[in-house]
Scaffold this active site. Sequence first.
Site, PDB file in Angstrom:
ATOM      1  N   LYS A 166      91.311  64.909  20.771  1.00  0.00           N
ATOM      2  CA  LYS A 166      91.302  64.043  21.954  1.00  0.00           C
ATOM      3  C   LYS A 166      92.700  63.976  22.582  1.00  0.00           C
ATOM      4  CE  LYS A 166      89.993  61.078  25.007  1.00  0.00           C
ATOM      5  NZ  LYS A 166      89.383  59.789  25.036  1.00  0.00           N
ATOM      6  N   LYS A 234      98.746  54.809  27.151  1.00  0.00           N
ATOM      7  CA  LYS A 234      98.644  54.613  25.700  1.00  0.00           C
ATOM      8  C   LYS A 234      98.391  55.957  25.006  1.00  0.00           C
ATOM      9  CE  LYS A 234      94.725  54.020  24.165  1.00  0.00           C
ATOM     10  NZ  LYS A 234      93.544  54.432  23.445  1.00  0.00           N
TER      11      LYS A 234
HETATM   12  P1  NA7 Z   1      88.727  48.602  27.828  1.00  0.00           P
HETATM   13  O1  NA7 Z   1      87.764  48.461  28.952  1.00  0.00           O
HETATM   14  O2  NA7 Z   1      90.148  48.227  28.031  1.00  0.00           O
HETATM   15  O3  NA7 Z   1      88.138  47.738  26.594  1.00  0.00           O
HETATM   16  C1  NA7 Z   1      88.907  47.552  25.436  1.00  0.00           C
HETATM   17  C2  NA7 Z   1      88.078  46.875  24.389  1.00  0.00           C
HETATM   18  O4  NA7 Z   1      88.902  46.713  23.210  1.00  0.00           O
HETATM   19  C3  NA7 Z   1      87.615  45.461  24.794  1.00  0.00           C
HETATM   20  O5  NA7 Z   1      86.348  45.222  24.240  1.00  0.00           O
HETATM   21  C4  NA7 Z   1      88.690  44.606  24.124  1.00  0.00           C
HETATM   22  O6  NA7 Z   1      88.261  43.297  23.874  1.00  0.00           O
HETATM   23  C5  NA7 Z   1      88.900  45.348  22.836  1.00  0.00           C
HETATM   24  N1  NA7 Z   1      90.154  45.004  22.156  1.00  0.00           N
HETATM   25  C6  NA7 Z   1      91.412  45.220  22.587  1.00  0.00           C
HETATM   26  N2  NA7 Z   1      92.315  44.786  21.683  1.00  0.00           N
HETATM   27  C7  NA7 Z   1      91.595  44.270  20.660  1.00  0.00           C
HETATM   28  C8  NA7 Z   1      91.931  43.694  19.417  1.00  0.00           C
HETATM   29  N3  NA7 Z   1      93.216  43.529  19.036  1.00  0.00           N
HETATM   30  N4  NA7 Z   1      90.942  43.306  18.587  1.00  0.00           N
HETATM   31  C9  NA7 Z   1      89.650  43.475  18.960  1.00  0.00           C
HETATM   32  N5  NA7 Z   1      89.245  44.013  20.117  1.00  0.00           N
HETATM   33  C10 NA7 Z   1      90.214  44.420  20.959  1.00  0.00           C
HETATM   34  O7  NA7 Z   1      88.724  50.071  27.249  1.00  0.00           O
HETATM   35  P2  NA7 Z   1      87.610  51.228  27.394  1.00  0.00           P
HETATM   36  O8  NA7 Z   1      86.289  50.682  27.041  1.00  0.00           O
HETATM   37  O9  NA7 Z   1      87.787  51.921  28.696  1.00  0.00           O
HETATM   38  O10 NA7 Z   1      88.121  52.249  26.278  1.00  0.00           O
HETATM   39  C11 NA7 Z   1      87.962  51.975  24.898  1.00  0.00           C
HETATM   40  C12 NA7 Z   1      88.554  53.099  24.083  1.00  0.00           C
HETATM   41  O11 NA7 Z   1      87.938  54.355  24.419  1.00  0.00           O
HETATM   42  C13 NA7 Z   1      90.045  53.307  24.301  1.00  0.00           C
HETATM   43  O12 NA7 Z   1      90.664  53.673  23.099  1.00  0.00           O
HETATM   44  C14 NA7 Z   1      90.094  54.446  25.299  1.00  0.00           C
HETATM   45  O13 NA7 Z   1      91.332  55.129  25.239  1.00  0.00           O
HETATM   46  C15 NA7 Z   1      88.895  55.277  24.950  1.00  0.00           C
HETATM   47  P3  NA7 Z   1      88.441  42.112  24.978  1.00  0.00           P
HETATM   48  O14 NA7 Z   1      87.212  42.168  25.838  1.00  0.00           O
HETATM   49  O15 NA7 Z   1      89.711  42.422  25.734  1.00  0.00           O
HETATM   50  O16 NA7 Z   1      88.547  40.893  24.156  1.00  0.00           O
END
Ligand code: NA7
Length: 293
Positions: A166, A234
């Site tokens: 990736k 990132k």
């Molecule tokens: P998004 O739309 O930015 O969603 C990120 C998700 O990750 C969202 O559900 C967040 O929860 C969650 N999140 C972020 N930090 C945490 C921590 N510390 N603990 C638990 N959950 C967390 O990203 P995408 O859906 O576009 O992409 C997801 C991945 O796929 C990413 O790695 C991309 O590079 C590829 P929230 O709703 O903010 O509470």
Amino acid sequence: MRVAFLGLGIMGQAMATNLAKAGHEVTVWNRTPGKLVEGAGIAPTPAASAQGAEVVWLCVSDTAAVEQILFGTDGIDQSLTDGMIIADSSTISPSATVKFAERVRAKGVAYVDAPMTGSKIGAANGTLIFMVGGDAAIIDRLNPLFAAMGKKIFRMGETGKGQATKLAMNLQIALIFEGFAEALTLATKLGVDPKQLLSLIDATMVRSGVVDYKGPFILQRDFTPNFPLRLMHKDILLTLEAAKEARVKLPALETVEEIYEMATEDGHRDLDYAATLTLLEKWAGIQVKSEAA
Ligand code: NA7
């Protein structure tokens, strides 16, 4: 299958929806409560979501988020049982992935890294392409789930190789887009209509999936996020970190990283990564717009 799905961001929400639509028994968890998936149950903690699940699927922002969900307070590791499979579609560090897999293996749990490509549209349509690392027999067991969310799966090797692939893929996307954005900026400054340039690109070997996908959005000045700039940034930082660990030099990506840094300072982190173009436009004193439009 009984699936716990954790992380309902842009990608995760659509993926979990497609799993539920395909008839799987889905329980979701998201850090910020209130996000729903039609046809799925909701759990209050990662540990609760994983209870009784055959497969735990993650799709969260970064390495720290995956670690927190797996091993933090109320983490999944409290609910791990022999024979369970963890699949991670987040884009995170390949070396951290291998360490996470080792930790859960002690409890008889298999770990598959399954990052994907296809963006928001692919997630919504169930046409993602997965690049997967893990045991071949385990991946076979996940096929019904992959089929509900995507159209193709490529096994790249053992656990960690999906993430490594990736990073190599996103490296290319970032550099191809940067080349495209610089060409659009220069051509516009020199008086060429960008719409006409796009038609020419389409007819030549310069054509690429990245250009096909991003060109129309740029002509419409639509920078709403399909893949947010903060996530591409990132991934670039992750790639540079993995390259450093492997003693590989990536000079072009290092330069592009600085552009993402400056675009972030300009307040574009939540726009699509195509908004890096606006920085080039600012420096050139132009805006890429078609006279014909
Ligand atoms: P998004 O739309 O930015 O969603 C990120 C998700 O990750 C969202 O559900 C967040 O929860 C969650 N999140 C972020 N930090 C945490 C921590 N510390 N603990 C638990 N959950 C967390 O990203 P995408 O859906 O576009 O992409 C997801 C991945 O796929 C990413 O790695 C991309 O590079 C590829 P929230 O709703 O903010 O509470």
